[in-house]
Write a protein that holds these residues in place. Structure first.
Motif, short mmCIF file in Angstrom:
data_model
loop_
_atom_site.label_atom_id
_atom_site.label_comp_id
_atom_site.label_asym_id
_atom_site.label_seq_id
_atom_site.Cartn_x
_atom_site.Cartn_y
_atom_site.Cartn_z
N ASP A 1 -26.17 46.12 -124.82
CA ASP A 1 -25.50 46.15 -123.51
C ASP A 1 -23.98 45.99 -123.60
O ASP A 1 -23.29 45.96 -122.59
CB ASP A 1 -26.09 45.09 -122.57
CG ASP A 1 -25.93 43.67 -123.12
OD1 ASP A 1 -25.26 43.50 -124.15
OD2 ASP A 1 -26.49 42.75 -122.51
N GLU B 1 -17.19 31.25 -118.86
CA GLU B 1 -17.26 32.59 -118.28
C GLU B 1 -18.69 33.08 -118.11
O GLU B 1 -18.94 34.03 -117.39
CB GLU B 1 -16.50 33.58 -119.18
CG GLU B 1 -15.01 33.48 -119.01
CD GLU B 1 -14.28 34.39 -119.96
OE1 GLU B 1 -14.73 35.52 -120.16
OE2 GLU B 1 -13.27 33.95 -120.53
N GLN C 1 -22.27 43.39 -124.79
CA GLN C 1 -21.72 42.03 -124.58
C GLN C 1 -21.17 41.41 -125.87
O GLN C 1 -20.47 40.40 -125.82
CB GLN C 1 -22.76 41.09 -123.95
CG GLN C 1 -23.92 40.71 -124.82
CD GLN C 1 -24.64 39.48 -124.30
OE1 GLN C 1 -24.14 38.36 -124.43
NE2 GLN C 1 -25.79 39.68 -123.69
N PRO D 1 -22.19 33.51 -116.63
CA PRO D 1 -22.69 33.24 -115.28
C PRO D 1 -23.50 31.94 -115.26
O PRO D 1 -24.28 31.70 -116.19
CB PRO D 1 -23.59 34.46 -115.00
CG PRO D 1 -23.09 35.53 -115.90
CD PRO D 1 -22.56 34.85 -117.11
N TYR E 1 -18.10 39.96 -121.05
CA TYR E 1 -18.87 39.96 -119.80
C TYR E 1 -18.36 41.06 -118.87
O TYR E 1 -17.25 40.98 -118.34
CB TYR E 1 -18.80 38.60 -119.11
CG TYR E 1 -19.62 37.56 -119.81
CD1 TYR E 1 -21.01 37.66 -119.87
CD2 TYR E 1 -19.03 36.48 -120.45
CE1 TYR E 1 -21.77 36.73 -120.54
CE2 TYR E 1 -19.78 35.53 -121.12
CZ TYR E 1 -21.15 35.66 -121.16
OH TYR E 1 -21.91 34.74 -121.82
N THR E 2 -19.18 42.08 -118.70
CA THR E 2 -18.86 43.13 -117.72
C THR E 2 -19.91 43.01 -116.63
O THR E 2 -20.92 42.32 -116.80
CB THR E 2 -18.96 44.52 -118.38
OG1 THR E 2 -20.30 44.68 -118.87
CG2 THR E 2 -17.99 44.68 -119.54
N GLU E 3 -19.71 43.73 -115.54
CA GLU E 3 -20.71 43.71 -114.46
C GLU E 3 -22.06 44.17 -115.02
O GLU E 3 -23.10 43.65 -114.66
CB GLU E 3 -20.27 44.62 -113.30
CG GLU E 3 -19.23 43.98 -112.38
CD GLU E 3 -19.60 42.57 -111.94
OE1 GLU E 3 -20.70 42.39 -111.40
OE2 GLU E 3 -18.80 41.63 -112.15
N TYR E 4 -21.99 45.15 -115.93
CA TYR E 4 -23.22 45.71 -116.52
C TYR E 4 -23.92 44.68 -117.40
O TYR E 4 -25.11 44.42 -117.24
CB TYR E 4 -22.88 46.97 -117.32
CG TYR E 4 -24.08 47.62 -117.96
CD1 TYR E 4 -24.92 48.44 -117.22
CD2 TYR E 4 -24.40 47.40 -119.31
CE1 TYR E 4 -26.05 49.03 -117.79
CE2 TYR E 4 -25.51 47.99 -119.89
CZ TYR E 4 -26.32 48.80 -119.13
OH TYR E 4 -27.43 49.38 -119.70
N SER E 5 -23.14 44.07 -118.32
CA SER E 5 -23.77 43.14 -119.27
C SER E 5 -24.29 41.88 -118.56
O SER E 5 -25.24 41.25 -119.01
CB SER E 5 -22.81 42.77 -120.40
OG SER E 5 -21.80 41.91 -119.97
N LYS E 6 -23.64 41.52 -117.44
CA LYS E 6 -24.11 40.34 -116.69
C LYS E 6 -25.49 40.60 -116.08
O LYS E 6 -26.30 39.70 -115.92
CB LYS E 6 -23.12 39.99 -115.57
CG LYS E 6 -21.93 39.19 -116.05
CD LYS E 6 -21.04 38.86 -114.87
CE LYS E 6 -19.71 38.33 -115.33
NZ LYS E 6 -18.76 38.20 -114.22
N LYS E 7 -25.72 41.89 -115.72
CA LYS E 7 -27.01 42.22 -115.09
C LYS E 7 -28.13 42.33 -116.12
O LYS E 7 -29.30 42.22 -115.79
CB LYS E 7 -26.88 43.57 -114.37
CG LYS E 7 -26.24 43.47 -113.01
CD LYS E 7 -26.20 44.85 -112.39
CE LYS E 7 -25.07 44.96 -111.39
NZ LYS E 7 -24.66 46.34 -111.16
N ARG E 8 -27.77 42.59 -117.38
CA ARG E 8 -28.79 42.80 -118.40
C ARG E 8 -29.24 41.46 -119.00
O ARG E 8 -28.73 40.41 -118.64
CB ARG E 8 -28.25 43.70 -119.52
CG ARG E 8 -27.69 45.01 -119.05
CD ARG E 8 -28.71 45.90 -118.44
NE ARG E 8 -29.61 46.47 -119.44
CZ ARG E 8 -30.60 47.31 -119.14
NH1 ARG E 8 -30.82 47.66 -117.89
NH2 ARG E 8 -31.37 47.79 -120.09
#
Lengths: 117, 227
Positions: free
Chosen positions: B91, B124, B93, B126, B199-206
């Motif tokens: 992902d 950082e 990260q 979440p 941490y990107t929006e994408y990696s946070k969701k995965r």
């Protein structure tokens, strides 16, 4: 006891409906279909006439049995079934995983990167 | 020295190329390397994209879970006769540039296992993920008796000895804890290396959901009972 009646009727109807659908779709043969229908109609019948178990035990062994004992025996039996189902499912899952892995590694085994020597 | 980079991937179309391309072309101490993407039954074009990006793709016909994909990757590393195997998330990260540091620790300091620890940027992370991670560290310690600061990290390095000795069976995320248990059981020399996390929006969701911790705990307990 009303709760037992409601629960058995609820689950009985669900299982019978599912079995009938599977039979219609030809996903189950008639023997399996008949087996589950008889088992669940039996469960519903016993739930509505619990005294029948006592009468049966009395006839067979000259002893009476309490509702608590029936529930206890049923619970132990259920745990045994649960264990058997879990072990079988777990074994199947492991074999399935092994097969998937074997297929995934097939290309690698025949590729140049592992057959350089 | 041969290096196998193992990337388990499930529906990672948006990031897979970037991750593959970011892996350093030359790594000090490594004469030969291969990138293995374990496409875990993706429904998107992850496998095709990865192949086009130059990776060797191993396809799971059906989704099996990150643990099963990691085991397939380690089996591939054995077949490849790799001296070092490194697992990294698909992902994006992790920073693939840090692979060199892991290699260095295994080659020069003779560690059998290097665990990339996301402690540098705990603030950082979440909050719900940080809590899940903290919980899993304790569960891992309670079950396997070895304390690590980031038991659920997917960025790890293994020496040839470790790849040979790990006896892994878990199919899901619980494999992270199982690896810690295997390090302890085999008395492998290990170290935790602080890593940078992107941490990107994408990696946070995965990755793992905190509620999945309950599922993992249950699976680990059942595994322990049936052992």
């Amino acid at each position: 006891m009303l709760l037992v009646k409601i629960l058995s009727l609820f689950f009985g109807v669900i299982v019978i409906a599912k079995t009938m659908t599977d039979f219609k779709k030809k996903e189950e043969n008639w023997q399996v279909f008949l087996f589950w229908i008889i088992v669940w109609l039996g469960v519903i019948f016993v739930a509505f006439n619990p005294a029948i178990i006592n009468e049966m035990v009395l006839k067979l062994s000259n002893r009476s049995i309490t509702v608590g004992q029936i529930v206890g025996i049923g619970f132990v039996f259920m745990l045994y079934i649960l264990y058997r189902v879990y072990v079988k499912a777990h074994r199947q899952e492991k074999q399935f995983s092994r097969l998937i892995r074997k297929i995934a590694l097939m290309d690698l085994k025949s590729s140049k990167i592992v057959n350089k020597k | 020295m041969k290096l196998a980079i193992l990337i388990p991937a499930f529906n990672e179309e948006p990031t897979i190329t970037k991750v593959i391309k970011a892996i350093p072309k030359k790594i000090v101490g490594i004469s030969e390397k291969e990138i293995f993407i374990i496409d875990d039954g993706s429904e998107d074009r992850t496998g095709i994209i990865a192949r086009n990006a130059g990776a060797m793709v191993l396809t799971h016909l059906v989704n099996q879970g990150v643990g099963a994909a990691t085991i397939t990757g380690l089996e591939a590393a054995k077949l490849y006769d790799a001296d070092i195997a490194i697992t990294i998330d698909a992902d994006g990260q992790h920073d693939p540039k840090e692979i060199e540091k892991i290699v260095n620790l295994i080659v020069k300091k003779k560690y059998d296992v290097v665990i990339g620890s996301r402690l540098l940027q705990r603030k950082e992370m979440p909050k719900f993920k940080a809590f899940g991670n903290f919980l899993m560290n304790w569960v891992t310690y309670a079950i396997y008796g070895l304390w690590v600061k980031d038991s659920q990290s997917g960025f790890k390095g293994f020496s040839k000895k470790a790849v040979r000795e790990l006896n892994l069976t878990c199919r899901g995320y619980e494999i992270c804890s199982e690896i810690i248990g295997e390090i302890n059981r085999n008395n492998l020399k290990f170290v935790e290396m602080p890593i940078k996390t992107i941490y990107t929006e994408y990696s946070k969701k995965r990755g793992q959901y905190p509620l999945n911790a309950v599922n993992i705990v249950l699976k680990l307990i059942i595994k322990l009972i049936l052992k």
